[in-house]
Design a protein around this motif. Sequence first.
Motif, PDB file in Angstrom:
ATOM      1  N   ILE A  15      -3.743  -7.911   2.365  1.00 61.20           N
ATOM      2  CA  ILE A  15      -4.501  -6.684   2.166  1.00 61.20           C
ATOM      3  C   ILE A  15      -5.667  -6.987   1.224  1.00 61.20           C
ATOM      4  O   ILE A  15      -5.461  -7.442   0.098  1.00 61.20           O
ATOM      5  CB  ILE A  15      -3.623  -5.572   1.557  1.00 61.20           C
ATOM      6  CG1 ILE A  15      -2.436  -5.258   2.477  1.00 61.20           C
ATOM      7  CG2 ILE A  15      -4.467  -4.315   1.314  1.00 61.20           C
ATOM      8  CD1 ILE A  15      -2.801  -4.720   3.837  1.00 61.20           C
ATOM      9  N   MET A  67      -4.340   7.638   7.095  1.00 65.33           N
ATOM     10  CA  MET A  67      -4.786   6.308   6.677  1.00 65.33           C
ATOM     11  C   MET A  67      -5.102   5.458   7.899  1.00 65.33           C
ATOM     12  O   MET A  67      -4.276   5.331   8.803  1.00 65.33           O
ATOM     13  CB  MET A  67      -3.714   5.603   5.831  1.00 65.33           C
ATOM     14  CG  MET A  67      -4.070   4.163   5.446  1.00 65.33           C
ATOM     15  SD  MET A  67      -2.791   3.376   4.426  1.00 65.33           S
ATOM     16  CE  MET A  67      -3.159   4.137   2.824  1.00 65.33           C
ATOM     17  N   TYR A  72      -8.063   7.621   4.056  1.00 69.91           N
ATOM     18  CA  TYR A  72      -7.914   6.330   3.387  1.00 69.91           C
ATOM     19  C   TYR A  72      -8.099   5.200   4.390  1.00 69.91           C
ATOM     20  O   TYR A  72      -7.862   5.367   5.588  1.00 69.91           O
ATOM     21  CB  TYR A  72      -6.526   6.200   2.744  1.00 69.91           C
ATOM     22  CG  TYR A  72      -6.304   7.131   1.572  1.00 69.91           C
ATOM     23  CD1 TYR A  72      -6.578   6.724   0.275  1.00 69.91           C
ATOM     24  CD2 TYR A  72      -5.830   8.420   1.781  1.00 69.91           C
ATOM     25  CE1 TYR A  72      -6.385   7.586  -0.800  1.00 69.91           C
ATOM     26  CE2 TYR A  72      -5.638   9.296   0.712  1.00 69.91           C
ATOM     27  CZ  TYR A  72      -5.920   8.865  -0.574  1.00 69.91           C
ATOM     28  OH  TYR A  72      -5.731   9.718  -1.638  1.00 69.91           O
ATOM     29  N   PHE A  81       0.863  -1.183   0.000  1.00 65.97           N
ATOM     30  CA  PHE A  81       0.000   0.000   0.000  1.00 65.97           C
ATOM     31  C   PHE A  81       0.900   1.235   0.000  1.00 65.97           C
ATOM     32  O   PHE A  81       2.094   1.151   0.296  1.00 65.97           O
ATOM     33  CB  PHE A  81      -0.969   0.027   1.187  1.00 65.97           C
ATOM     34  CG  PHE A  81      -0.318   0.009   2.544  1.00 65.97           C
ATOM     35  CD1 PHE A  81       0.037   1.190   3.187  1.00 65.97           C
ATOM     36  CD2 PHE A  81      -0.070  -1.191   3.198  1.00 65.97           C
ATOM     37  CE1 PHE A  81       0.624   1.176   4.442  1.00 65.97           C
ATOM     38  CE2 PHE A  81       0.517  -1.217   4.457  1.00 65.97           C
ATOM     39  CZ  PHE A  81       0.868  -0.033   5.083  1.00 65.97           C
ATOM     40  N   SER A 118      -7.346  -1.202  -0.097  1.00 63.47           N
ATOM     41  CA  SER A 118      -6.584  -0.020   0.288  1.00 63.47           C
ATOM     42  C   SER A 118      -7.019   1.091  -0.650  1.00 63.47           C
ATOM     43  O   SER A 118      -6.607   1.147  -1.807  1.00 63.47           O
ATOM     44  CB  SER A 118      -5.075  -0.257   0.187  1.00 63.47           C
ATOM     45  OG  SER A 118      -4.363   0.840   0.723  1.00 63.47           O
ATOM     46  N   THR A 119      -7.893   1.959  -0.133  1.00 65.66           N
ATOM     47  CA  THR A 119      -8.519   2.942  -0.997  1.00 65.66           C
ATOM     48  C   THR A 119      -9.014   4.120  -0.171  1.00 65.66           C
ATOM     49  O   THR A 119      -8.931   4.125   1.055  1.00 65.66           O
ATOM     50  CB  THR A 119      -9.691   2.307  -1.781  1.00 65.66           C
ATOM     51  OG1 THR A 119     -10.214   3.232  -2.723  1.00 65.66           O
ATOM     52  CG2 THR A 119     -10.799   1.861  -0.833  1.00 65.66           C
ATOM     53  N   PHE A 132      -5.735   1.807   9.450  1.00 65.25           N
ATOM     54  CA  PHE A 132      -5.317   0.426   9.169  1.00 65.25           C
ATOM     55  C   PHE A 132      -6.184  -0.486  10.021  1.00 65.25           C
ATOM     56  O   PHE A 132      -6.064  -0.476  11.253  1.00 65.25           O
ATOM     57  CB  PHE A 132      -3.838   0.285   9.519  1.00 65.25           C
ATOM     58  CG  PHE A 132      -3.174  -0.968   9.010  1.00 65.25           C
ATOM     59  CD1 PHE A 132      -3.574  -1.571   7.831  1.00 65.25           C
ATOM     60  CD2 PHE A 132      -2.120  -1.535   9.715  1.00 65.25           C
ATOM     61  CE1 PHE A 132      -2.947  -2.707   7.358  1.00 65.25           C
ATOM     62  CE2 PHE A 132      -1.474  -2.674   9.256  1.00 65.25           C
ATOM     63  CZ  PHE A 132      -1.897  -3.262   8.070  1.00 65.25           C
ATOM     64  N   THR A 189      -7.013   1.056   4.814  1.00 64.17           N
ATOM     65  CA  THR A 189      -6.342  -0.170   4.368  1.00 64.17           C
ATOM     66  C   THR A 189      -6.815  -1.293   5.279  1.00 64.17           C
ATOM     67  O   THR A 189      -6.730  -1.190   6.499  1.00 64.17           O
ATOM     68  CB  THR A 189      -4.815  -0.028   4.429  1.00 64.17           C
ATOM     69  OG1 THR A 189      -4.404   0.954   3.473  1.00 64.17           O
ATOM     70  CG2 THR A 189      -4.124  -1.343   4.104  1.00 64.17           C
ATOM     71  N   TYR A 190      -7.341  -2.338   4.676  1.00 67.32           N
ATOM     72  CA  TYR A 190      -7.967  -3.438   5.408  1.00 67.32           C
ATOM     73  C   TYR A 190      -7.125  -4.705   5.214  1.00 67.32           C
ATOM     74  O   TYR A 190      -6.870  -5.119   4.090  1.00 67.32           O
ATOM     75  CB  TYR A 190      -9.383  -3.665   4.867  1.00 67.32           C
ATOM     76  CG  TYR A 190     -10.281  -4.552   5.699  1.00 67.32           C
ATOM     77  CD1 TYR A 190      -9.804  -5.650   6.414  1.00 67.32           C
ATOM     78  CD2 TYR A 190     -11.640  -4.305   5.767  1.00 67.32           C
ATOM     79  CE1 TYR A 190     -10.621  -6.450   7.164  1.00 67.32           C
ATOM     80  CE2 TYR A 190     -12.495  -5.100   6.526  1.00 67.32           C
ATOM     81  CZ  TYR A 190     -11.977  -6.171   7.214  1.00 67.32           C
ATOM     82  OH  TYR A 190     -12.806  -6.972   7.954  1.00 67.32           O
ATOM     83  N   ILE A 191      -6.694  -5.285   6.327  1.00 68.36           N
ATOM     84  CA  ILE A 191      -5.919  -6.527   6.269  1.00 68.36           C
ATOM     85  C   ILE A 191      -6.723  -7.658   6.893  1.00 68.36           C
ATOM     86  O   ILE A 191      -7.362  -7.491   7.931  1.00 68.36           O
ATOM     87  CB  ILE A 191      -4.545  -6.363   6.968  1.00 68.36           C
ATOM     88  CG1 ILE A 191      -3.660  -7.583   6.721  1.00 68.36           C
ATOM     89  CG2 ILE A 191      -4.701  -6.080   8.460  1.00 68.36           C
ATOM     90  CD1 ILE A 191      -2.200  -7.370   7.135  1.00 68.36           C
ATOM     91  N   LYS A 212      -1.926  -6.580  11.610  1.00 70.32           N
ATOM     92  CA  LYS A 212      -1.694  -5.132  11.667  1.00 70.32           C
ATOM     93  C   LYS A 212      -0.371  -4.801  12.369  1.00 70.32           C
ATOM     94  O   LYS A 212       0.473  -4.092  11.816  1.00 70.32           O
ATOM     95  CB  LYS A 212      -2.851  -4.437  12.393  1.00 70.32           C
ATOM     96  CG  LYS A 212      -4.213  -4.597  11.731  1.00 70.32           C
ATOM     97  CD  LYS A 212      -5.277  -3.729  12.367  1.00 70.32           C
ATOM     98  CE  LYS A 212      -5.495  -3.998  13.846  1.00 70.32           C
ATOM     99  NZ  LYS A 212      -5.941  -5.379  14.121  1.00 70.32           N
TER     100      LYS A 212
END
Length: 280
Positions: A207, A31, A198, A23, A210-211, A33, A200-202, A41
């Motif tokens: 991932i 951002m 933003y 990302f 991520s947007t 997370f 970001t998803y894990i 994470k």
Amino acid sequence: MEILSVVDLCKSYEKFDLKNVSFTLEQGYIMGFIGRNGAGKTTTLKSIMRLVHPKSGKVTILGKDFAENEFYCKQKIGFVLGGVDYYPKKKLKIITDVTKRFFPEWDDEKHLSLLKRFDLDPEKRIDELSAGMRVKYSLALALSHNAQLLILDEPTSGLDPVSRDDLLCLFQDLIEDGEHSILFSTHITSDLEKCADYITYIKDGEIIASTEKDLFLDEYRLVQGPIDKLTSELTEKLIGVRKHKFGFEALIRTRYLPVAEGIEVESADLEAIMVHIERG
């Protein structure tokens, strides 16, 4: 300009793998997370900082390779992994005096301003602080050496709502100059609703998104309705279906709308999206 770039970061443990995490974060943005406990994470953040050594991958800070320019990169980062819990019998001013020696750009005036803002007494010992106050002190240290990137792991955990709101306001103030950015993990998704640009998803070490936050939220809708509307065709499109005595509720991607008449559709917040994705 990209302040942080993470490309194909991998780390392996006996029962967990971080898989090709990638990302980027531009200057002037926040951002969030997110991911459930154990998703990767903290491992990602520690790998970025080389507190654990990744198996492979590349991290750059302001265009410089972290592995090749570690001292420079760490000067540009304020890193907070929970609250300060070392040297519990030492006064804050003693820990500050030791910490500042590692940062050529340490700003005493800014540090004193932060202590005042967080209502921290430099004469107090660490073991006299609450968990939330320890987090605040940790942030005061991280913000006092003119770091351009803040990397924070659960920074609002343990803070009361008023203190959390004050901290989020501080984050937004910090990025207004367009030169600073913040990456922080949290389980308190309402905080991200307020301040993140933003997401970001894990999930399970990978991932999955991520947007921009608004684009991420707009990709999903919550649906609910009676059980007789839950056809096999509809079920295939749903995420994290939960059945109850009144019917069902689930998440659906916006592109699959409209659905059958009699099914209610509404916007989904970050918490609802996380719950249904993890349930799915």
